[in-house]
Design a protein around this motif. Structure first.
Motif, PDB file in Angstrom:
ATOM      1  N   UNK A  51       0.877  -1.166   0.000  1.00 19.82           N
ATOM      2  CA  UNK A  51       0.000   0.000   0.000  1.00 19.82           C
ATOM      3  C   UNK A  51       0.920   1.222   0.000  1.00 19.82           C
ATOM      4  N   UNK A  52       0.411   2.340  -0.473  1.00 17.96           N
ATOM      5  CA  UNK A  52       1.198   3.566  -0.458  1.00 17.96           C
ATOM      6  C   UNK A  52       0.784   4.407   0.737  1.00 17.96           C
ATOM      7  N   UNK A  53       1.787   4.918   1.448  1.00 13.93           N
ATOM      8  CA  UNK A  53       1.517   5.815   2.571  1.00 13.93           C
ATOM      9  C   UNK A  53       2.249   7.130   2.324  1.00 13.93           C
ATOM     10  N   UNK A  54       1.751   8.188   2.931  1.00 11.52           N
ATOM     11  CA  UNK A  54       2.369   9.495   2.807  1.00 11.52           C
ATOM     12  C   UNK A  54       2.866   9.936   4.183  1.00 11.52           C
ATOM     13  N   UNK A  55       4.116  10.393   4.218  1.00 13.06           N
ATOM     14  CA  UNK A  55       4.694  10.945   5.447  1.00 13.06           C
ATOM     15  C   UNK A  55       5.103  12.384   5.188  1.00 13.06           C
ATOM     16  N   UNK A  56       4.826  13.260   6.126  1.00 13.98           N
ATOM     17  CA  UNK A  56       5.260  14.655   5.983  1.00 13.98           C
ATOM     18  C   UNK A  56       6.778  14.713   6.112  1.00 13.98           C
ATOM     19  N   UNK A  57       7.416  15.375   5.158  1.00 11.97           N
ATOM     20  CA  UNK A  57       8.879  15.434   5.151  1.00 11.97           C
ATOM     21  C   UNK A  57       9.433  16.132   6.396  1.00 11.97           C
ATOM     22  N   UNK A  58       8.681  17.052   6.985  1.00 10.92           N
ATOM     23  CA  UNK A  58       9.147  17.737   8.192  1.00 10.92           C
ATOM     24  C   UNK A  58       9.094  16.818   9.408  1.00 10.92           C
ATOM     25  N   UNK A  59       8.346  15.734   9.327  1.00  6.27           N
ATOM     26  CA  UNK A  59       8.151  14.841  10.470  1.00  6.27           C
ATOM     27  C   UNK A  59       8.710  13.445  10.203  1.00  6.27           C
ATOM     28  N   UNK A  60       9.766  13.341   9.391  1.00  8.89           N
ATOM     29  CA  UNK A  60      10.334  12.032   9.076  1.00  8.89           C
ATOM     30  C   UNK A  60      11.104  11.498  10.276  1.00  8.89           C
TER      31      UNK A  60
ATOM     32  N   UNK B 275       2.381   5.587  11.273  1.00 11.75           N
ATOM     33  CA  UNK B 275       1.554   5.735  10.069  1.00 11.75           C
ATOM     34  C   UNK B 275       1.391   4.395   9.353  1.00 11.75           C
ATOM     35  N   UNK B 276       2.471   3.614   9.253  1.00  9.18           N
ATOM     36  CA  UNK B 276       2.398   2.311   8.582  1.00  9.18           C
ATOM     37  C   UNK B 276       1.426   1.385   9.301  1.00  9.18           C
ATOM     38  N   UNK B 277       1.549   1.321  10.630  1.00  7.37           N
ATOM     39  CA  UNK B 277       0.673   0.433  11.400  1.00  7.37           C
ATOM     40  C   UNK B 277      -0.785   0.868  11.311  1.00  7.37           C
ATOM     41  N   UNK B 278      -1.012   2.177  11.342  1.00  8.43           N
ATOM     42  CA  UNK B 278      -2.382   2.700  11.234  1.00  8.43           C
ATOM     43  C   UNK B 278      -2.979   2.315   9.882  1.00  8.43           C
ATOM     44  N   UNK B 279      -2.234   2.500   8.815  1.00  5.74           N
ATOM     45  CA  UNK B 279      -2.724   2.193   7.468  1.00  5.74           C
ATOM     46  C   UNK B 279      -2.929   0.691   7.254  1.00  5.74           C
ATOM     47  N   UNK B 280      -2.062  -0.129   7.877  1.00  5.54           N
ATOM     48  CA  UNK B 280      -2.151  -1.585   7.697  1.00  5.54           C
ATOM     49  C   UNK B 280      -3.072  -2.244   8.720  1.00  5.54           C
ATOM     50  N   UNK B 281      -3.516  -1.479   9.721  1.00  7.63           N
ATOM     51  CA  UNK B 281      -4.434  -2.013  10.719  1.00  7.63           C
ATOM     52  C   UNK B 281      -3.779  -2.960  11.707  1.00  7.63           C
ATOM     53  N   UNK B 282      -2.535  -2.677  12.086  1.00  6.23           N
ATOM     54  CA  UNK B 282      -1.858  -3.511  13.081  1.00  6.23           C
ATOM     55  C   UNK B 282      -1.378  -2.648  14.241  1.00  6.23           C
ATOM     56  N   UNK B 283      -1.023  -3.309  15.330  1.00  9.13           N
ATOM     57  CA  UNK B 283      -0.547  -2.629  16.523  1.00  9.13           C
ATOM     58  C   UNK B 283       0.966  -2.422  16.417  1.00  9.13           C
ATOM     59  N   UNK B 284       1.485  -1.216  16.672  1.00  4.06           N
ATOM     60  CA  UNK B 284       2.932  -0.979  16.570  1.00  4.06           C
ATOM     61  C   UNK B 284       3.777  -1.896  17.455  1.00  4.06           C
ATOM     62  N   UNK B 285       3.229  -2.379  18.574  1.00  5.11           N
ATOM     63  CA  UNK B 285       3.992  -3.269  19.455  1.00  5.11           C
ATOM     64  C   UNK B 285       4.240  -4.632  18.810  1.00  5.11           C
ATOM     65  N   UNK B 286       3.508  -4.956  17.758  1.00  6.71           N
ATOM     66  CA  UNK B 286       3.681  -6.246  17.083  1.00  6.71           C
ATOM     67  C   UNK B 286       4.821  -6.226  16.065  1.00  6.71           C
TER      68      UNK B 286
END
Length: 146
Positions: free
Chosen positions: A57-66, A74-85
């Motif tokens: 999937x394609x995600x967008x990240x703000x360059x000022x907040x890399x 952002x990746x976990x939110x878009x993929x529907x998973x928990x960051x702790x996993x």
């Protein structure tokens, strides 16, 4: 009918541009011609490491907040998973991303893969059948010795 002769010093219409330039290329190559949203956002292709699914999937990240944390969030939110996993983040084909500086070096449309922990929830853990459980397994061939 004979065509009228052109004076050698005279240029045909439309050729009054600078010598050595291609009329088919834009004259101004500055950053002002880029769409504003491509400068502000980094677009990455992201997926979960899986033997069954290989779509991104394609995600967008703000360059000022890399940052590593922002990419993870952002990746976990878009993929529907928990960051702790997430155990690791890999830039394909074979580079682990570990810190903010690694994230800032990424370019548009690079491929990133999230590697999940093995002890995650049962719904996210992939079940890979053994050779004997696969329908194409030939038990007679497996017992043959050479």
């Amino acid at each position: 009918m004979a065509e009228p002769e052109q004076d050698i010093g005279e240029k045909p219409a439309g050729e009054d541009k600078q010598e050595g330039t291609n009329p088919h290329l834009p004259m101004d190559l500055s950053d002002n011609n880029k769409p504003s949203d491509t400068c502000l956002e980094l677009v990455l292709k992201v997926r979960i490491q899986s033997p069954k699914e290989n779509d991104f999937i394609e995600i967008e990240l703000k360059r000022q907040e890399l940052s590593y944390q922002n990419l993870l969030k952002v990746s976990c939110c878009e993929l529907g998973i928990n960051p702790e996993q997430v155990e690791k983040i890999r830039k394909l084909p074979n580079t682990l991303l570990r810190k903010d500086q690694d994230i800032r070096r990424l370019r548009d449309f690079q491929e990133v893969e999230l590697i999940l922990m093995k002890n995650g929830s049962s719904e996210l853990t992939e079940y890979i059948p053994s050779l004997t459980e696969r329908p194409c397994y030939n038990s007679k061939a497996a017992k043959m010795t050479y």
